[in-house]
Structures are given as structure tokens and as C-alpha cells.
Design an enzyme around this catalytic site. Structure first.
Site, PDB file in Angstrom:
ATOM      1  N   PHE A  55       0.919  -1.183  -0.236  1.00 42.86           N
ATOM      2  CA  PHE A  55       0.030  -0.031   0.008  1.00 42.86           C
ATOM      3  C   PHE A  55       1.092   1.215   0.042  1.00 42.86           C
ATOM      4  O   PHE A  55       0.278   2.605  -0.483  1.00 42.86           O
ATOM      5  CB  PHE A  55      -0.790   0.134   1.169  1.00 42.86           C
ATOM      6  CG  PHE A  55      -0.266   0.410   2.656  1.00 42.86           C
ATOM      7  CD1 PHE A  55      -0.123   1.825   2.743  1.00 42.86           C
ATOM      8  CD2 PHE A  55       0.252  -0.553   3.430  1.00 42.86           C
ATOM      9  CE1 PHE A  55       0.572   2.252   3.769  1.00 42.86           C
ATOM     10  CE2 PHE A  55       1.020  -0.318   4.552  1.00 42.86           C
ATOM     11  CZ  PHE A  55       1.002   1.287   4.862  1.00 42.86           C
TER      12      PHE A  55
ATOM     13  N   LYS B  86      -1.186  -7.173  -9.392  1.00 43.53           N
ATOM     14  CA  LYS B  86      -2.123  -7.341  -8.225  1.00 43.53           C
ATOM     15  C   LYS B  86      -1.686  -6.283  -7.349  1.00 43.53           C
ATOM     16  O   LYS B  86      -0.891  -6.624  -6.220  1.00 43.53           O
ATOM     17  CB  LYS B  86      -2.201  -8.668  -7.637  1.00 43.53           C
ATOM     18  CG  LYS B  86      -3.543  -9.205  -6.655  1.00 43.53           C
ATOM     19  CD  LYS B  86      -3.862  -7.852  -5.741  1.00 43.53           C
ATOM     20  CE  LYS B  86      -3.114  -8.411  -4.352  1.00 43.53           C
ATOM     21  NZ  LYS B  86      -3.661  -7.368  -3.271  1.00 43.53           N
TER      22      LYS B  86
ATOM     23  N   CYS C  39       9.412   1.883   3.473  1.00 44.31           N
ATOM     24  CA  CYS C  39      10.458   0.820   3.771  1.00 44.31           C
ATOM     25  C   CYS C  39      11.954   1.326   3.870  1.00 44.31           C
ATOM     26  O   CYS C  39      12.762   0.531   4.414  1.00 44.31           O
ATOM     27  CB  CYS C  39      10.304  -0.265   2.611  1.00 44.31           C
ATOM     28  SG  CYS C  39      11.050   0.308   0.809  1.00 44.31           S
TER      29      CYS C  39
HETATM   30  P1  NAD Z   1       1.555  -6.637   2.969  1.00 46.65           P
HETATM   31  O1  NAD Z   1       2.579  -7.610   3.071  1.00 46.65           O
HETATM   32  O2  NAD Z   1       0.227  -6.591   3.694  1.00 46.65           O
HETATM   33  O3  NAD Z   1       0.919  -6.624   1.487  1.00 46.65           O
HETATM   34  C1  NAD Z   1       1.485  -6.564   0.468  1.00 46.65           C
HETATM   35  C2  NAD Z   1       0.865  -7.278  -0.792  1.00 46.65           C
HETATM   36  O4  NAD Z   1       0.742  -8.663  -0.247  1.00 46.65           O
HETATM   37  C3  NAD Z   1      -0.604  -6.627  -0.969  1.00 46.65           C
HETATM   38  O5  NAD Z   1      -1.005  -6.592  -2.643  1.00 46.65           O
HETATM   39  C4  NAD Z   1      -1.591  -7.626  -0.338  1.00 46.65           C
HETATM   40  O6  NAD Z   1      -2.849  -7.645  -0.706  1.00 46.65           O
HETATM   41  C5  NAD Z   1      -0.830  -8.867  -0.292  1.00 46.65           C
HETATM   42  N1  NAD Z   1      -1.172  -9.919   1.003  1.00 46.65           N
HETATM   43  C6  NAD Z   1      -1.309  -9.577   2.001  1.00 46.65           C
HETATM   44  N2  NAD Z   1      -1.691 -10.598   2.794  1.00 46.65           N
HETATM   45  C7  NAD Z   1      -1.434 -11.494   2.099  1.00 46.65           C
HETATM   46  C8  NAD Z   1      -1.544 -13.181   2.240  1.00 46.65           C
HETATM   47  N3  NAD Z   1      -1.823 -13.579   3.344  1.00 46.65           N
HETATM   48  N4  NAD Z   1      -1.440 -13.974   1.197  1.00 46.65           N
HETATM   49  C9  NAD Z   1      -1.228 -13.357   0.052  1.00 46.65           C
HETATM   50  N5  NAD Z   1      -0.931 -12.043  -0.220  1.00 46.65           N
HETATM   51  C10 NAD Z   1      -1.179 -11.276   0.826  1.00 46.65           C
HETATM   52  O7  NAD Z   1       2.385  -5.446   3.136  1.00 46.65           O
HETATM   53  P2  NAD Z   1       1.788  -3.859   3.191  1.00 46.65           P
HETATM   54  O8  NAD Z   1       1.152  -3.399   4.522  1.00 46.65           O
HETATM   55  O9  NAD Z   1       0.738  -3.558   2.164  1.00 46.65           O
HETATM   56  O10 NAD Z   1       2.977  -2.746   2.943  1.00 46.65           O
HETATM   57  C11 NAD Z   1       3.896  -2.476   3.997  1.00 46.65           C
HETATM   58  C12 NAD Z   1       5.130  -3.565   4.083  1.00 46.65           C
HETATM   59  O11 NAD Z   1       5.784  -3.513   2.908  1.00 46.65           O
HETATM   60  C13 NAD Z   1       5.948  -3.010   5.181  1.00 46.65           C
HETATM   61  O12 NAD Z   1       6.616  -4.260   5.831  1.00 46.65           O
HETATM   62  C14 NAD Z   1       7.100  -2.456   4.255  1.00 46.65           C
HETATM   63  O13 NAD Z   1       8.547  -2.527   5.027  1.00 46.65           O
HETATM   64  C15 NAD Z   1       6.972  -3.218   3.058  1.00 46.65           C
HETATM   65  N6  NAD Z   1       7.577  -2.687   2.086  1.00 46.65           N
HETATM   66  C16 NAD Z   1       8.725  -3.189   1.585  1.00 46.65           C
HETATM   67  C17 NAD Z   1       9.709  -2.673   0.375  1.00 46.65           C
HETATM   68  C18 NAD Z   1      10.951  -2.918   0.044  1.00 46.65           C
HETATM   69  O14 NAD Z   1      11.403  -2.598  -0.973  1.00 46.65           O
HETATM   70  N7  NAD Z   1      11.588  -3.799   0.793  1.00 46.65           N
HETATM   71  C19 NAD Z   1       9.137  -1.381  -0.292  1.00 46.65           C
HETATM   72  C20 NAD Z   1       7.873  -0.926  -0.027  1.00 46.65           C
HETATM   73  C21 NAD Z   1       7.080  -1.702   1.163  1.00 46.65           C
END
Ligand code: NAD
Length: 509
Positions: free
Chosen positions: A159, A183, A291
Site C-alpha cells: 500500500f 495485483k 520501507c
Molecule cells: P503486505 O505484506 O500486507 O501486503 C503486500 C501485498 O501482499 C498486498 O498486495 C496484499 O494484498 C498482499 N497480501 C497481504 N496478505 C496476504 C496473504 N496472507 N497472502 C497473500 N497475499 C497477501 O504489506 P503492506 O502492509 O501493503 O505494505 C507494507 C510492508 O511492505 C512493510 O512491511 C514495508 O516494509 C514493506 N515494503 C517493503 C519495500 C521494500 O522494498 N523492501 C517497499 C515498500 C514496502
């Protein structure tokens, strides 16, 4: 008909999908989208069923043969038009980010610009795909390596950068000749949908780029469908690990970027005022939902720590928190009520764990936006490495100050941490900086640069549990990730010479 259609929701207000260059309406399991500054539901977004995701994969599969054979220069021309259209629609896309994510408009424009940078890089795809060629590797024999697209590839994104992170993926995947299913996050789906329509306007053939909104059902369909050759994921570490293990078990190429806890080391010889300004922006910008946000400041020596803490406290008092549409604000709200409760819970926990809460943003109320998910900047001093607020990713405006006795001790803390996304050091000492950069177990390092986010012609990624897989996102690594090497060796026997059968392995020439 959807399995669980919307009840009492105007279906025109439900964000659907984008498949085969067509907006696809859907009312399956609609989830609310909130404006985090007001706490009000503004629209809904459909959760794609397995069948809908399979339609998107089928569209991508059907588009692949022609797209793979489209000359790279022609693909690049579509990227040039896409870039131009993105720039013309920058305000609209940034406004969508602010409305659904909450970040301040200028910050949304900044994220958007960093995404467009990757499109710039993709415009150079004919040069990037030139391959490698060696003449006369043997008598009359030439050899070369070709970088061929994989087929249908998928992207799953978080997000916190709804425009930029998808653009880390699809411009390069498409430019390399693949077809794509995105997605995006269900929390802020509008910005990627606007970009999808611009790809169509730029002349991208139907089926080359598809977008499905959804949740675990959509993700699991992508993970388990044998037509999907590779998956790029960015999100939290537990989901990144799940994507990596499931995707690779199913024979896919996977890069899964996860969470972070980024440390900044402040050395005794640092320019303290510059370090404080850098820390304020890097810790609290975008409400800490980055992140690459700095969430730990490791101060070397008590004198440095005392000075940093008192200056940070003074700066925090001047920070403006409010709606993202008011560009005089420094910080907007958190994404959801659930995330607000989580971040607040961590501040409560830090007090219980014995850290010293120097600035407390928990009581913040923004006039006229009492239902918004606002929390002010929080600062903890005397945080230690056994505390959960130190070990876990909070993903909010909470900066922890840890006191260390030496550069070695500061580096040991970082190297022992489970995450290894970004880090930086503030110093005037070139030798200390060089030693730090050389030995720290982190993927992206800043020297007097608090957010060392690589430009689009380098690559982005962390180490340890911040990245599962071998290749970083965008830049040169993305050409490797989205292509498969093929090495071709050729000889054209000349003058009708008849070759004799050779039974020994081809020897050295
Ligand atoms: P999230 O892991 O909850 O969701 C990421 C994606 O995975 C979304 O599209 C979501 O719909 C999907 N998803 C969520 N739960 C799932 C499940 N159980 N099974 C399958 N798919 C699922 O992350 P978020 O809250 O959207 O984003 C924040 C996180 O992203 C933080 O931990 C941040 O550090 C990380 N992030 C990392 C980077 C990087 O480059 N390393 C960059 C941006 C964000």
C-alpha cells in the site's frame, strides 16, 4: 455473477479490474477504501475471484507471442509515449495517492517521479537487451548470448507506494518482452488503475498489461498457475517469505522484497545539525510508512545522543501533521484504523519495555478531522536491542534512539538485526565511512544520505530477511530478472567441407 455480490453498494463505485485493455466491472466481495484523513469510506474495490485472475493470466498468455516478437525499439516507443502521458497526468495520479494513502501531495508527487524514472530507464531497452557476442570462439565458430523474455510474469505490491512500486516492476518486465498481471494493494488501488489506462492510451496492445484487484485468493491463484513464469513481490516479510517459498516450490522465478528496520549511525564527528534534519525527514516523512524510513538512530557516545535527542525534540515540536491535501503539512495520517491501533500499541509497549518516551504523538487531534488516522511524531530514547520496539517493524512515525559506545558496536547491532534493507552513517571521517560501507550487512547504504534509494539505473533491494531471492528490483538486475539467457553457438561449414564425426568432447581451441 460473482460469488458474494455487493449488498447496498452502488456497483458503479466499485473499482474493478483491467484485463485485455478493458475496464472490467466486478462486485465480488467488495472491500471498503478509506480516505485516511477523514476516516470515511470513499469507494469500494472488488476482490478478484480465481476465475477472474485466470482470465487475466489467459489474456497475458495470448498476448505474449506477438509482444515477444515486437522489436525492442517499438516497445521503447510505447514506453516513451507512456512516460509523456504519465507526466501529463501527474497531478491526477498524485491526488489519488493522497486521497487513498494519506501522504502529503508533494510527497505523492515525489513517489510518482521516482516511478516515472523507471519508465525512463525502460525507454533504453534496445540498448539494455543488446546481449553479448564473441566471434571466432573456435575455427569459424561464433557464439552469443540472447536475453529472452520469460512469458507471463506477475507483480504483487504494497500500500505504501501505490504508484512507484508497481512501476519498479511492469515497465521493465513489459519492455523486456513479457506480458504482465499486476495485483496492487487493495487499500489504495486507484493510482495503478489510472496508470493502466495510460498504458492503453500509449498504444500498448491488449493483454500485455493486466491488473486484478484482490487479496489472498488472487495472490494464491497467481502463485499456483503454471502459466505464470515469475513473480515480483514487495510487502511485509512474512508475506514475502510465503510468496518466495510457494512460488519457487511451484517452479517460478521469484524476487520478494520484505520489511525493514533501518538504522542511521551518528558518529561523534558528524555535522549534528545536518544529521538532525536528515533524521527528521527520514523518520517522519510519509508518517514513517516507507520501507527505507529511518526507524533507529544509533548515536555513538552519550554526548552525541544527548545532543541529537534534544535537537530532535525541538524539531518535532515544529512539525505540522494534517491532511495530505494541505501541502504546508509535513506528515499525513496512517493508512487505516487497524494500522493506527498497531502503531499506537507499539508506543504503549515501548513505555512498558522501559524506553524513555521523549516525544509523544498519541494524543494528536487534527481539527475538523477527528476521525482521521492521525498520530504525531514519537521519539524514544534509551532503546535497547532486547526490546520489541527495536526488533520489530512498526511502520509509523516512531524513531528509536539507541546509544552505542563505538562504531564497531553500532555496526554489530545492525549486522545482528534480522532486516538489512537500508542504513546510513553520518560522519566527516572518510575512513570510518568506507569501513562502514564495506562491512555492513545491508543492501543499500548511505554516507551522509539518510534515504539511499538507488536511482533507476542502479537496482533496489535489501539483504537478510528484507529480500528473498537473488536479484534486486529495477535497474540492471531487472533485465536479468525478467529475461532468460540463451547462449547460441554457430558454425556454417564453408566450401562444402564434410565434417568428420567427433567422439571426444570439443577440446580447447
Ligand atoms: P503486505 O505484506 O500486507 O501486503 C503486500 C501485498 O501482499 C498486498 O498486495 C496484499 O494484498 C498482499 N497480501 C497481504 N496478505 C496476504 C496473504 N496472507 N497472502 C497473500 N497475499 C497477501 O504489506 P503492506 O502492509 O501493503 O505494505 C507494507 C510492508 O511492505 C512493510 O512491511 C514495508 O516494509 C514493506 N515494503 C517493503 C519495500 C521494500 O522494498 N523492501 C517497499 C515498500 C514496502
Amino acid at each position: 455473477m460473482s460469488a458474494s455480490p455487493a449488498k447496498n453498494i452502488d456497483t458503479a463505485e466499485i473499482v474493478g479490474h483491467f484485463i485485455n485493455n478493458v475496464d472490467v466491472a466486478d462486485d465480488n466481495r467488495p472491500q471498503p477504501i478509506c480516505n485516511p484523513a477523514t476516516g470515511k469510506v470513499t469507494r469500494h474495490v472488488a476482490m478478484a475471484s480465481k476465475a477472474t485472475v485466470e482470465n487475466a493470466i489467459a489474456a497475458a498468455q495470448a498476448a505474449f507471442p506477438a509482444w515477444r516478437n515486437t522489436p525492442p525499439a517499438k516497445r521503447a516507443r510505447i514506453m516513451f509515449r507512456f512516460k509523456q502521458l504519465l507526466e501529463e497526468h501527474a497531478d491526477e495520479i498524485a491526488a489519488a495517492i493522497t486521497n487513498e494513502h494519506g501522504k502529503v501531495f508533494d510527497d505523492a508527487m515525489g513517489e510518482f517521479g521516482r516511478g516515472v524514472e523507471v519508465v525512463d530507464y525502460a525507454c533504453g531497452i534496445p540498448e539494455l537487451l543488446k546481449g553479448e557476442y564473441s566471434k571466432n570462439v573456435g575455427p569459424g565458430i561464433d557464439s552469443w548470448s540472447d536475453f529472452q523474455p520469460l512469458g507471463v510474469v506477475a507483480g504483487i505490491t504494497p500500500f505504501n507506494f501505490p504508484a512507484m512500486v508497481p512501476m519498479w516492476m511492469y515497465p521493465m518486465a513489459i519492455a523486456c518482452g513479457n506480458t504482465f498481471v499486476l495485483k496492487p494493494s487493495e487499500k489504495d488501488p486507484t493510482a495503478p488503475m489510472l496508470a493502466a489506462r495510460l498504458l492503453r492510451e500509449a498504444g500498448l496492445p491488449a493483454g500485455v498489461f493486466n491488473l486484478v484487484n484482490g487479496d489472498k485468493e488472487a495472490v494464491d491463484t497467481l502463485l499456483n498457475d503454471s502459466r505464470v513464469q515469475a513473480i515480483s513481490f514487495v510487502g511485509s516479510t512474512p508475506i514475502a517469505e510465503y510468496i518466495y517459498t510457494t512460488g519457487t516450490k511451484n517452479g517460478k522465478r521469484v524476487q520478494a522484497l520484505g520489511g525493514a528496520k533501518n538504522h542511521a549511525v551518528v558518529m561523534p564527528d558528524a555535522d549534528i545539525d545536518n544529521a538532525v534534519n536528515a533524521l527528521i525527514g527520514a523518520a517522519y516523512g510519509s508518517c514513517g510508512e516507507r520501507c527505507m524510513a529511518i526507524s533507529v538512530a544509533v548515536c555513538v557516545g552519550d554526548e552525541v545522543a544527548d545532543s541529537i535527542v534534544s535537537k530532535l525534540k525541538a524539531e518535532i515540536a515544529g512539525l505540522k501533521v494534517g491532511t495530505g491535501t494541505d501541502t504546508s503539512n509535513h506528515m499525513g495520517p496512517l493508512i487505516t484504523k487497524a494500522h493506527y491501533d498497531k502503531v499506537r500499541g507499539y508506543v504503549d509497549l515501548g513505555i512498558e519495555e522501559g524506553a524513555d518516551l521523549v516525544a509523544d504523538g498519541r494524543g494528536l487531534v487534527v481539527d475538523g478531522h477527528e476521525d482521521g488516522f492521525f498520530i504525531g511524531p514519537c521519539l524514544f530514547d534509551r532503546v535497547t536491542s532486547d526490546m520489541r520496539i527495536y526488533n520489530e517493524e512498526i511502520f509509523g512515525p516512531v524513531l528509536c534512539v539507541v546509544r552505542a559506545e563505538s562504531e564497531e558496536q553500532a555496526m554489530q547491532l545492525i549486522n545482528d538485526h534480522e532486516y538489512g534493507n537500508g542504513t546510513c552513517i553520518f560522519t566527516r571521517d572518510g575512513e570510518a565511512a568506507r569501513y562502514f560501507a564495506d562491512n555492513i550487512q545491508v543492501g543499500m547504504v548511505g554516507i551522509n544520505v539518510p534515504l539511499p534509494v538507488p536511482v533507476s539505473y542502479h537496482s533496489f533491494g535489501g539483504w537478510k530477511r528484507s529480500l528473498f531471492g537473488d536479484l534486486f528490483a529495477y535497474g540492471p538486475d531487472s533485465v536479468r530478472f525478467y529475461t532468460r539467457r540463451k547462449t547460441i553457438t554457430q558454425r556454417w561449414p564453408s566450401g562444402g567441407v564434410r565434417e568428420k564425426a567427433q567422439f571426444s568432447f570439443p577440446g580447447r581451441q
